[in-house]
Motif scaffolding. Structure first.
Motif, PDB file in Angstrom:
ATOM      1  N   LEU A   1      14.798  14.878  70.477  1.00  0.00           N
ATOM      2  CA  LEU A   1      16.151  15.027  71.001  1.00  0.00           C
ATOM      3  C   LEU A   1      16.253  14.572  72.454  1.00  0.00           C
ATOM      4  O   LEU A   1      17.294  14.047  72.866  1.00  0.00           O
ATOM      5  N   SER A   2      15.187  14.742  73.219  1.00  0.00           N
ATOM      6  CA  SER A   2      15.231  14.378  74.641  1.00  0.00           C
ATOM      7  C   SER A   2      15.378  12.877  74.839  1.00  0.00           C
ATOM      8  O   SER A   2      15.759  12.422  75.914  1.00  0.00           O
TER       9      SER A   2
ATOM     10  N   GLY B   1      17.421  23.999  62.171  1.00  0.00           N
ATOM     11  CA  GLY B   1      17.044  22.599  62.095  1.00  0.00           C
ATOM     12  C   GLY B   1      18.138  21.669  61.611  1.00  0.00           C
ATOM     13  O   GLY B   1      18.235  20.525  62.081  1.00  0.00           O
ATOM     14  N   MET B   2      18.981  22.125  60.684  1.00  0.00           N
ATOM     15  CA  MET B   2      19.956  21.219  60.086  1.00  0.00           C
ATOM     16  C   MET B   2      20.942  20.624  61.091  1.00  0.00           C
ATOM     17  O   MET B   2      21.204  19.409  61.056  1.00  0.00           O
ATOM     18  N   PRO B   3      21.523  21.414  62.023  1.00  0.00           N
ATOM     19  CA  PRO B   3      22.437  20.781  62.979  1.00  0.00           C
ATOM     20  C   PRO B   3      21.743  19.765  63.880  1.00  0.00           C
ATOM     21  O   PRO B   3      22.357  18.783  64.307  1.00  0.00           O
ATOM     22  N   LYS B   4      20.466  19.957  64.135  1.00  0.00           N
ATOM     23  CA  LYS B   4      19.734  18.981  64.946  1.00  0.00           C
ATOM     24  C   LYS B   4      19.534  17.689  64.169  1.00  0.00           C
ATOM     25  O   LYS B   4      19.661  16.593  64.730  1.00  0.00           O
ATOM     26  N   LEU B   5      19.238  17.816  62.881  1.00  0.00           N
ATOM     27  CA  LEU B   5      19.125  16.612  62.063  1.00  0.00           C
ATOM     28  C   LEU B   5      20.447  15.852  62.042  1.00  0.00           C
ATOM     29  O   LEU B   5      20.476  14.625  62.191  1.00  0.00           O
ATOM     30  N   ALA B   6      21.539  16.578  61.851  1.00  0.00           N
ATOM     31  CA  ALA B   6      22.853  15.937  61.813  1.00  0.00           C
ATOM     32  C   ALA B   6      23.157  15.232  63.134  1.00  0.00           C
ATOM     33  O   ALA B   6      23.728  14.134  63.143  1.00  0.00           O
TER      34      ALA B   6
ATOM     35  N   PHE C   1      19.728   7.571  64.707  1.00  0.00           N
ATOM     36  CA  PHE C   1      18.977   6.855  63.696  1.00  0.00           C
ATOM     37  C   PHE C   1      19.830   6.580  62.460  1.00  0.00           C
ATOM     38  O   PHE C   1      20.701   7.374  62.093  1.00  0.00           O
ATOM     39  N   ASP C   2      19.539   5.464  61.809  1.00  0.00           N
ATOM     40  CA  ASP C   2      20.250   5.094  60.587  1.00  0.00           C
ATOM     41  C   ASP C   2      19.710   5.845  59.375  1.00  0.00           C
ATOM     42  O   ASP C   2      20.448   6.098  58.420  1.00  0.00           O
ATOM     43  N   VAL C   3      18.427   6.184  59.408  1.00  0.00           N
ATOM     44  CA  VAL C   3      17.802   6.977  58.347  1.00  0.00           C
ATOM     45  C   VAL C   3      16.912   8.029  58.992  1.00  0.00           C
ATOM     46  O   VAL C   3      16.100   7.706  59.871  1.00  0.00           O
ATOM     47  N   VAL C   4      17.068   9.278  58.557  1.00  0.00           N
ATOM     48  CA  VAL C   4      16.162  10.361  58.933  1.00  0.00           C
ATOM     49  C   VAL C   4      15.481  10.823  57.654  1.00  0.00           C
ATOM     50  O   VAL C   4      16.143  11.266  56.717  1.00  0.00           O
ATOM     51  N   MET C   5      14.164  10.716  57.602  1.00  0.00           N
ATOM     52  CA  MET C   5      13.404  11.064  56.401  1.00  0.00           C
ATOM     53  C   MET C   5      12.614  12.342  56.631  1.00  0.00           C
ATOM     54  O   MET C   5      11.936  12.492  57.645  1.00  0.00           O
TER      55      MET C   5
END
Length: 210
Positions: free
Chosen positions: A107-108, A133-138, A113-117
């Motif tokens: 995050l820093s 974790g989910m809001p950070k992924l979003a 990203f176009d794809v997060v796996m």
């Protein structure tokens, strides 16, 4: 190592360092296109930015790099990270020691990203960690970006930390953070030991609106 100071080992990686010697050849034995056959049709064909969280031995990151994508490969288990850098050297892969649910180092950087796996990662997080974790992924997705996520179902291997997480729970949590499910399918396992133990996988993909 790619970082001068390693992040503390998270509880979610329990058992992996101790079992790395046996697991590395198992992970390397299954090609990307076989492991991710259900998701292949969703992947970008033009060069894109890929974030591989829980990159393991780097087999997925290497496939993306072979397709001319740039990859940030994140792995908190030192034994895997060392093997990945040795097995899959590529100028298109950057290796990083970081972990969910915090992802502070990722995050820093301020990247999108176009794809997060997250291949075989999410079920290692408890409910509180998944919610964090989910809001950070979003937030890491570019507009129109895609999250690929797989969930393991079946007996928990000895020494590992793992939870039974349903596709329905994961879809609802993603929906709360602006992510729309575009793939939800159940597949069998490809590893002989898991196949014998009737392990199955839920494979999910989520899209962020533009």
């Amino acid at each position: 190592m790619p970082d001068e100071q390693r992040v503390p080992k998270p509880a979610s990686t329990q058992g992996y360092a101790e079992q790395a010697e046996a697991l590395i050849p198992q992970y390397e034995a299954i090609p990307f296109v076989k492991r991710h056959e259900a998701e292949l049709h969703l992947l970008p064909t033009a060069p894109s930015r890929i974030l591989d969280i829980g990159a393991g031995t780097g087999v997925d990151a290497a496939w993306f790099a072979e397709q001319a994508h740039s990859v940030l490969a994140v792995e908190p288990t030192a034994e895997f990270l060392t093997a990945a850098m040795r097995l899959h050297p590529s100028p298109l892969i950057e290796w990083l020691d970081d972990t969910l649910p915090g992802l502070e180092r990722v995050l820093s950087r301020g990247q999108r990203f176009d794809v997060v796996m997250l291949s075989a990662v999410w079920m290692h997080l408890d409910e509180t960690e998944r919610s964090a974790g989910m809001p950070k992924l979003a937030s890491l997705l570019a507009p129109g970006g895609l999250i690929l996520l797989s969930l393991r179902h079946g007996p928990i291997p000895a020494g590992r930390r793992m939870f039974e997480v349903s596709g329905e729970e994961t879809i609802e949590l993603a929906r709360q953070h602006g992510l729309e499910v575009v793939l939800n399918t159940l597949t069998g396992s490809l590893q002989p030991g898991n196949l014998a133990a009737d392990v199955t996988w839920t494979r999910l993909a989520f899209r962020r609106g533009g």
